[in-house]
Design a protein around this motif. Structure first.
Motif, PDB file in Angstrom:
ATOM      1  N   ARG A  12      35.827  39.603  27.794  1.00  0.00           N
ATOM      2  CA  ARG A  12      34.502  40.234  28.014  1.00  0.00           C
ATOM      3  C   ARG A  12      34.423  41.559  27.236  1.00  0.00           C
ATOM      4  N   ASN A  13      34.130  42.689  27.926  1.00  0.00           N
ATOM      5  CA  ASN A  13      33.984  43.934  27.151  1.00  0.00           C
ATOM      6  C   ASN A  13      35.312  44.700  26.983  1.00  0.00           C
ATOM      7  N   ASN A  32      26.984  51.098  36.321  1.00  0.00           N
ATOM      8  CA  ASN A  32      26.699  49.663  36.141  1.00  0.00           C
ATOM      9  C   ASN A  32      27.089  49.223  34.734  1.00  0.00           C
ATOM     10  N   ALA A  33      27.449  47.939  34.618  1.00  0.00           N
ATOM     11  CA  ALA A  33      27.712  47.298  33.317  1.00  0.00           C
ATOM     12  C   ALA A  33      28.848  47.937  32.506  1.00  0.00           C
ATOM     13  N   GLN A  34      29.858  48.479  33.205  1.00  0.00           N
ATOM     14  CA  GLN A  34      30.988  49.109  32.496  1.00  0.00           C
ATOM     15  C   GLN A  34      32.194  48.175  32.404  1.00  0.00           C
ATOM     16  N   LYS A  36      33.608  46.571  35.682  1.00  0.00           N
ATOM     17  CA  LYS A  36      34.365  46.528  36.937  1.00  0.00           C
ATOM     18  C   LYS A  36      34.541  45.085  37.417  1.00  0.00           C
ATOM     19  N   THR A  37      33.423  44.352  37.472  1.00  0.00           N
ATOM     20  CA  THR A  37      33.510  42.961  37.946  1.00  0.00           C
ATOM     21  C   THR A  37      34.332  42.109  36.976  1.00  0.00           C
ATOM     22  N   ILE A  60      33.211  34.040  28.269  1.00  0.00           N
ATOM     23  CA  ILE A  60      34.135  35.091  28.733  1.00  0.00           C
ATOM     24  C   ILE A  60      34.818  35.783  27.555  1.00  0.00           C
ATOM     25  N   ILE A  61      35.078  35.007  26.499  1.00  0.00           N
ATOM     26  CA  ILE A  61      35.734  35.566  25.308  1.00  0.00           C
ATOM     27  C   ILE A  61      34.847  36.674  24.751  1.00  0.00           C
ATOM     28  N   PHE A  63      32.581  39.034  22.717  1.00  0.00           N
ATOM     29  CA  PHE A  63      31.616  38.669  21.676  1.00  0.00           C
ATOM     30  C   PHE A  63      32.284  38.761  20.304  1.00  0.00           C
ATOM     31  N   ASP A 307      31.727  45.423  44.933  1.00  0.00           N
ATOM     32  CA  ASP A 307      30.496  46.161  45.187  1.00  0.00           C
ATOM     33  C   ASP A 307      29.842  45.820  46.514  1.00  0.00           C
TER      34      ASP A 307
HETATM   35  P1  ATP Z   1      27.721  46.462  37.921  1.00  0.00           P
HETATM   36  O1  ATP Z   1      28.039  47.762  38.595  1.00  0.00           O
HETATM   37  O2  ATP Z   1      26.332  46.424  37.435  1.00  0.00           O
HETATM   38  O3  ATP Z   1      28.108  45.279  38.696  1.00  0.00           O
HETATM   39  P2  ATP Z   1      30.094  46.105  36.263  1.00  0.00           P
HETATM   40  O4  ATP Z   1      30.821  47.369  35.923  1.00  0.00           O
HETATM   41  O5  ATP Z   1      30.651  45.269  37.336  1.00  0.00           O
HETATM   42  O6  ATP Z   1      28.579  46.468  36.537  1.00  0.00           O
HETATM   43  P3  ATP Z   1      30.625  43.878  34.526  1.00  0.00           P
HETATM   44  O7  ATP Z   1      29.827  42.757  35.051  1.00  0.00           O
HETATM   45  O8  ATP Z   1      32.068  43.912  34.826  1.00  0.00           O
HETATM   46  O9  ATP Z   1      29.930  45.265  34.923  1.00  0.00           O
HETATM   47  O10 ATP Z   1      30.510  43.978  32.946  1.00  0.00           O
HETATM   48  C1  ATP Z   1      29.314  43.859  32.323  1.00  0.00           C
HETATM   49  C2  ATP Z   1      29.480  44.250  30.893  1.00  0.00           C
HETATM   50  O11 ATP Z   1      30.298  43.312  30.217  1.00  0.00           O
HETATM   51  C3  ATP Z   1      28.125  44.232  30.230  1.00  0.00           C
HETATM   52  O12 ATP Z   1      28.015  45.412  29.466  1.00  0.00           O
HETATM   53  C4  ATP Z   1      28.164  43.000  29.377  1.00  0.00           C
HETATM   54  O13 ATP Z   1      27.406  43.135  28.202  1.00  0.00           O
HETATM   55  C5  ATP Z   1      29.632  42.916  29.035  1.00  0.00           C
HETATM   56  N1  ATP Z   1      30.038  41.539  28.680  1.00  0.00           N
HETATM   57  C6  ATP Z   1      29.877  40.417  29.411  1.00  0.00           C
HETATM   58  N2  ATP Z   1      30.384  39.345  28.753  1.00  0.00           N
HETATM   59  C7  ATP Z   1      30.872  39.816  27.590  1.00  0.00           C
HETATM   60  C8  ATP Z   1      31.504  39.208  26.471  1.00  0.00           C
HETATM   61  N3  ATP Z   1      31.754  37.894  26.442  1.00  0.00           N
HETATM   62  N4  ATP Z   1      31.876  40.007  25.441  1.00  0.00           N
HETATM   63  C9  ATP Z   1      31.632  41.334  25.459  1.00  0.00           C
HETATM   64  N5  ATP Z   1      31.029  41.963  26.482  1.00  0.00           N
HETATM   65  C10 ATP Z   1      30.647  41.221  27.527  1.00  0.00           C
END
Ligand code: ATP
Ligand code: MG
Length: 361
Positions: A12-13, A32-34, A36-37, A60-61, A63, A307
């Protein structure tokens, strides 16, 4: 049972991540979107080979990359294990335990056991039956290899039977071949129903006692299995509805249509419970899941709380956090307020920022 380390590559990221966990309570906080999940998802994959979000490997791989790697080192009853997962864009994933590749994902089951709790689980009572089946299957598949085997086969056969139903509507001659699928469907389907029945039987006294405490001894909670068809007449029913299935091009009978209901006394809280009652019941259910895993595996599961605290009121937060003192817990949250308010003993705190993790204690 606890996870010692996690390493991710192009997951993922995350480009490269290496982190150590405490045996106690670990907090991952960040906006959000950092990512964590994503961390919880990668840990969960090492227990089941699947994403809890039902994502496909290629999603999942990271991007623009072709492969991903996950590695965890865990300790189970004093023995260290290494689990490696290698995801590839257009090929099946590779999984290895202690460096030895495994052929079937079921070989992984039992090495690490999770209870995963996310805000969606709080809607388990009021949402549709597919989420309630998912609740049963997510835990049962981890606990019981035989169940996992029957459920996987059952799903495969349902797909094949549905394809055949579509073809039969054009070519009636194919009708003779359906009985081969039906025999297997009934065989695996009955095993699935029995697995669910037994799991609910084990869960019931535990869930009732937790729910009674959570509701200040005011309410009871009984889970009632509602199979779509009686297992003794499954074979007969599937035959009886063959023409309907052909017309609808889909199998309408069987455990893929099961449901469970939740009763407070005689009241079905799926339909008549207040939102608070439904949430308390969902929390009781998750906490009971931890107890069932402990009893069945004689081992502590690892609790992944995604969360979920911000969705609960103080009393319920407190109850949840007090029930987890003896198991490794990994909690994600956007801020640390709930931890401070509930005086949670946080053994490790990590800040998650754009796919990097920094330990702050
Ligand atoms: P929240 O608090 O909103 O739940 P989070 O910290 O749990 O956020 P995640 O769901 O862990 O966030 O991660 C989301 C991030 O991962 C997004 O920025 C999304 O663009 C990125 N992401 C998801 N899939 C991929 C991927 N295959 N490659 C690169 N980045 C990805
Ligand atoms: Mg998240």
């Amino acid at each position: 049972m606890f996870i010692k380390t996690l390493e991710l590559k192009d997951y993922r990221n995350y480009e490269n991540l290496s982190m150590d966990f405490s045996q106690g309570v670990n907090i991952l906080y960040g906006d959000n979107a950092q990512g964590k999940t994503n961390i919880l998802e990668s840990l969960y994959m090492c227990g089941t080979t699947k994403s809890h979000r039902n994502s496909k490997d290629r999603e999942i791989i990271k991007f623009e990359k072709e492969e991903s790697h996950i590695r965890i080192i865990l300790e189970n009853k004093g023995i260290s294990h290494k689990i490696d997962i290698h995801l590839k864009k257009n090929k099946a994933k590779g999984v290895a335990i202690d460096g030895i590749p495994i052929k079937k994902s079921s070989e992984l089951l039992g090495i690490v056991n999770y209870v995963f709790f996310s805000p969606e689980d709080l809607g388990i009572i009021k949402n549709g039956p597919s989420e309630r089946r998912r609740f049963l299957d997510m835990e049962l598949c981890q606990l019981d290899k035989v169940y996992f085997y029957h459920l996987s086969n059952y799903h495969k056969i349902i797909n094949q039977r549905n394809n055949l139903l579509k073809q039969i509507s054009f070519n009636r001659k194919l009708l003779d071949t359906i009985s081969v699928w039906d025999d297997q469907l009934v065989f695996h389907g009955i095993k699935v129903m029995e697995g669910r029945e037994n799991f609910i039987r084990t869960l019931n006294p535990i869930v009732d006692s937790i729910h009674s405490n959570l509701s200040g001894k005011k309410e009871s909670l009984t889970i009632h299995y509602e199979p779509n068809t009686d297992k003794n007449s499954f074979e007969e029913t599937i035959k009886k509805f063959l023409e309907r299935d052909i017309a609808l091009k889909s199998t309408g009978t069987g455990p893929h249509r099961d449901d469970i209901s939740f009763l407070n006394g005689t009241i079905d809280i799926r339909k008549f419970g207040s939102q608070g009652q439904q949430r308390t019941a969902a929390l009781s259910l998750k906490l009971a899941e931890i107890e069932v895993v402990k009893r069945i595996t004689k081992n502590q599961p690892i609790l992944l709380l995604d969360d979920v605290l911000s969705e609960l009121d103080r009393k319920r937060q407190n109850y949840l956090l007090n029930s987890i003192h003896d198991i490794q817990t990994i909690i994600t949250c956007t801020g640390l307020e709930e931890m401070v308010q509930n005086r949670v003993q946080c053994d490790r705190i990590f800040k998650v920022t754009e796919g990097t993790v920094t330990s702050i204690n």
